[in-house]
Design an enzyme around this catalytic site. Sequence first.
Site, short mmCIF file in Angstrom:
data_model
loop_
_atom_site.label_atom_id
_atom_site.label_comp_id
_atom_site.label_asym_id
_atom_site.label_seq_id
_atom_site.Cartn_x
_atom_site.Cartn_y
_atom_site.Cartn_z
CB CYS A 192 41.58 41.14 26.03
SG CYS A 192 42.90 40.76 25.66
CG HIS A 231 41.02 46.15 25.58
ND1 HIS A 231 40.43 45.37 26.33
CD2 HIS A 231 42.21 44.95 24.71
CE1 HIS A 231 41.64 44.49 26.45
NE2 HIS A 231 41.83 44.01 25.41
CD GLU A 277 38.04 47.13 28.10
OE1 GLU A 277 37.68 46.96 27.66
OE2 GLU A 277 39.41 46.87 28.21
#
Lengths: 1052, 291
Positions: free
Chosen positions: B97, B231, B233
């Site tokens: 990002c 994202h 994660e």
Amino acid sequence: MAARVHTIEVLPKTGNGMIDSRGESIRRQLFGDHNLTITEIRSTLGYLVKGDLRPSELSRATTELFSDPIIEDCRANSTFTNSGYFPTEPDLTILIGFKPGVTDNRAQAALDGLHTLFPDKEGLAVATTIGYVFWGLPQDLDIDWLSNQLHNQMIERVSVSSEGNASLDFPERPPTEYQPPAPIDLEITDEELIELSQTGLLALNLKEMKAIQSHYRDPETQSIRKSHGIIPDAPTDVELECLAQTWSEHCSHKIFAAKIHHVDNQTGEDSTIDSLFKTHIMKPTFDIRESADWLLSLFHDNSGVIEWNEDWSLCMKVETHNSPSALDPFGGAITGIVGVNRDILGTGLGARPIANTDVFCFGPPDYDGDLPTGLFHPSRVFRGVHAGVRAGGNESGIPTVNGAMIFDHRYIGKPLVYCGTVGIMPRHLPDGRESHIKTPSPGNIIYMVGGKVGSDGIHGATFSSLELTEESPSSAVQIGDPITQKKMIDMLLEARDAGLIQVITDNGAGGLSSSVGEMAELTDGAELDLSTVPLKQPGLSPWEILVSESQERMTVGLREEDTAAFEALAQLHEVEATRVGKFTDDGTFLVKYGEQVVAHLPISFLYDGCPQLQLESEWSPPEHNPLITPDVGAIEMGEVLTRIMARPNVASKEWWVRSYDHEVIAQSVIKPFCGVNHDAPSDAAVIAPIIGEVQGAVISNGIVPRYSDIDTYAMVAASIDEALRNAVCVGVDLEKIAGLDNFCWCDPIESEKTPDGRYKLAQLVRANRALDEVCRAYRLPCISGKDSMKNDAIIEGEKISIPPTLLFSLLGNHHDVRYAVSSDFKTAGDLIYLLGESHQELGASELAFMFSEEAAANTDVADPTDPTDPTDPTDAADAADATNVPTTTTTTMTATTTTTTCGIGGAVPAIDAERNIVMYRALTAAMRERLVASAHDCSDGGLAVALAECCIGIDAGCAVDISTILSSDAELDHWGALFGESLGRIIVSIRPENQAGFEAAMAGNSTTSLGTVNHDNEHNFTITANGEAVLLSRVEELRSAWQGTLDGGRPE
Amino acid sequence: MIETPQVAVLTGFGINCDLETMAVFEMAGARAHRVHVNQFLNGSADLEDYHILAVPGGFSFGDHLGSGRILGNRLRFGLREQVRAFVKSGRPVIGICNGFQVLVKMGLLPGDDEVSLQQSASLTLNDSGHYEDRWVTLEFNRDSPCIWTKGLERMRTPVRHGEGKFVTPSQELLDQLHSAGQLVCRYIDPNDQYPSAGDEALPYPLCPNASMRNIAGVCDPSGLVYGLMPHPEANHSQWLGATWTREGGQTDTDQTSPTNGHSGDITTAVAGQGEGMAMFRNAVEYVRNNL
């Protein structure tokens, strides 16, 4: 010689797959909000750079900092509109920049960027502009109107040109002239005391002014003051300002602390209440604490703290930022959200903010009535507040996990902007201290950390303690800077874990006078030197430095031996940290400017000297025209549901909510939306804050101001039940739930301006009694709260008061997030049940408001809740009474012949909290057995709306039979069953194989089998009763109505 | 062999996904260290001491002058040689990002063989004109040299950005990146058969930002440096998926099996872990086997 100002302008490239997205958004907004068709809008970002930059440096800055040559074009010292850049000359250019002294975050970033490119360059200054270039404007468009839609005169300057020559100078702040501290003569008449309070924006009443007067007449006071070399028999301006901040309604909650004489004309009660807060909020919580050892910190700190498990505590705070958001929606809201984040950072020895919740109350976005001068249109307030909260939360890296939006005409005068934050802190720090307990000692050094002090934000606390008028000061408006604050949060949490912090609090309302003053209460004294405080501009006077509410500041107390390590951390993070004083134990808040003593205030007088208010309260129930429901067939009933789905209070807020980051920090288990298409509304948020662990936290909100029109007791009961129901729907652990009460009221003190003060105070009394009784029954302690008591606007002599509003927020434990349940129906063939009892309770329901508004529109009578109706006492009640005349015009809705206009009257939902909690316990236990596939609460719009929302989640329909519901209560009709908002009701669905187990688990509770999830029929949303169709619709239609109202980016 | 790779996770100035980025590397078997940008710049930390560099998401400097621009400049001017040496020595870098935006603006992505740090592409405002948090489905290029995405087919992750539209000044550059396998992942319609990624522009919101060729992430020619807007994660555990409550996800960790219906997908191979973890496990494995 004045430094040269360079003008740099940046324009997004278009073509080859690129568009001017910012310009295009503005074009869509002007169309969506105002139906204005414009051919094209381009947008420019401008920078005014003051300082000596060589041409080569300027050129480097344009390509390596200000513009990205791949996507943008750039001009230095010329503009796009006057350089023949555009093939056709634009019709108009509007250039907007901030006024001097207004926080300009983009300029600060640009300055950081310049210092990266030119580390040795000193004395640079930057200001920014934004420009809009128009083609194809409507012929008759009022250019001033257009420019006012795009900028806010209170904080911004504008230059408009049809020749392409719009330009703005560098916003030079006029030099501030230092005013030495001056004594204020209080030996004046009572009238003059009042006038002094009013002209000085002190917001103190006569009794309070006289209490101050008598303090300075006290010979003992005078002799101590003489020994400190400060004027003995009069306050300095510094002292008077400090007292006004500390004693403001905003800071000291005088109405909740008042002695109230309460009369109830309905029951004959005549009683006295010594502090609503102590009686109805503190007392129940303390009683519950007797058997709840997990309540760690209540009421006294910046937020309430609960023990979550052996290793971690959670805390939560909800604040309001209403007045600033009325004046500058963006600035007010961003300041609100980053401000409540600081409450979390300032709790105990410092907590980390991990989740935000935002609840807004606005005027209707499609309002087309008269708008008093000085007020923004509700759609503008909505956009601005939303943008502010979005920027504040997203840029700070704190997810916005839950919220609500409420619409009512009466929020046109003052919007309500509730910002809440949940924080987490280790139970114990590495050095063994419990992190929820502050450990200050006399001799600790006081540091101010974060931003500098400026003239922005002076009188915020006292201003919000007054009603809004045309003269409300622009200095009370600020713009938050999330990045400065984010750096500070990173730094302070590292300092906390290193054991450096002894005491910490935020600088919010009242600035240093409140933050240092409040902490001085802990050690019984503090000494502050205002000449050491870093300033945004030179020349601020001592009183201004003391009370300025400039943002992004914390006040921290450290041991002398820890100061070097603290300053090193501040330097690493590029955070300002300045030693400004020390804590003492001599009972005095001593303020100096250099060597001169400018304030000497006994801590006891500062915190206990404000006289208690004595107020009058008198309750008579308001009268309303009854709700009139038509006779309609099943198809028409479906159309009624479609219209309810489209009402702003019910409609999907997805377009707005998706622009909040709800998932940063990677803990989001139950998100704002669920379902196969990710578009069905969730109930409570569930987060799993410790990565790798499955224990969760539940966050929910309840708010139903509609019911205040009939009874604030019902309003509060419904709000608490809604918050709890939402939490129950995701499987909250009912053994560990905590509440936050956040009252927003209209002025309830009887006066010339508020002739109906007794009634409004009685509404407050009833609200508090509901809070007390319902929280006790639910074993739901309030751990923190807030009140904002002056939500009135007087504009052009017209008073607009908000409906009394309570936001009840809930923070609870979740034993294992893998057992969390979402609201969407899961599988065709699943069985649908309604839990809880239904009664004929349609008074002040969403349906009642819809029908009465439709009837009013069709009969051309005054709106039942017209905000500018002069008959104020019970707003809607009296307005409705005023229209209590035979109507001869025909109406389409009121099919029956009637001589009464449809009103909102009727029974409001009664609460049986003891019964509800038993059902909630059974349901959450069933969830732990994995017996429940989905759970969704019935709230606005009742059973029919809730069923539709569950169906949207599976993108399929349902077949439901309400015969059993109807036969459970003889008074219940189809309207009541489908749209009534009886409390304590939840729709669940289960797998067919779990039927026996589920019914056994719910035994003893009202559990009504309704039907099945399916998707086969022509009308895939079918509700029948006793073999006949009652409501027929299609889920696609319902979804489309539900999503159509608030789709902020509506393309034409 | 390095058993426990050391990961430097950058923090400071508005980076705000540092904690979860650390956590996912730890879950994948590495040791994560939170390092402030200024610790590298002032010499109190040395990039040389780490095996992986991660630039997490956030709003560095508020993204007020274009996302990632100012942090990109700080790294480009302050850490040029260290970054170049890091990549040249074969160590993986990821930007997620805002971190992706930083790597693009500093010229590390799509990059070149010389690691010359010349910006050649950009990320600009979404065509929708606003910031958005919504879940997307990514499909990975099987022919990419990217070491982070080996063996991956599809993955569901959230996007959370306002400036994620990947653009290049020319189609030729995109063609070149495509043939070098540097277009690592694209937004796709999850209802399409695998493999489906094509060049045809997908409508909003399937492609949330109108990226050229639906590009969600790119790598450098070596495949070590990788950046993406979504994202991964944020999908570190099964119970964080957008529709996990519909997918039989309500099972305890110790009895979890792949449930997302993606056949042949290795992304949920570890009990309880979410689809996003595969990328981080890949990088950890790569360091173990190659450094």
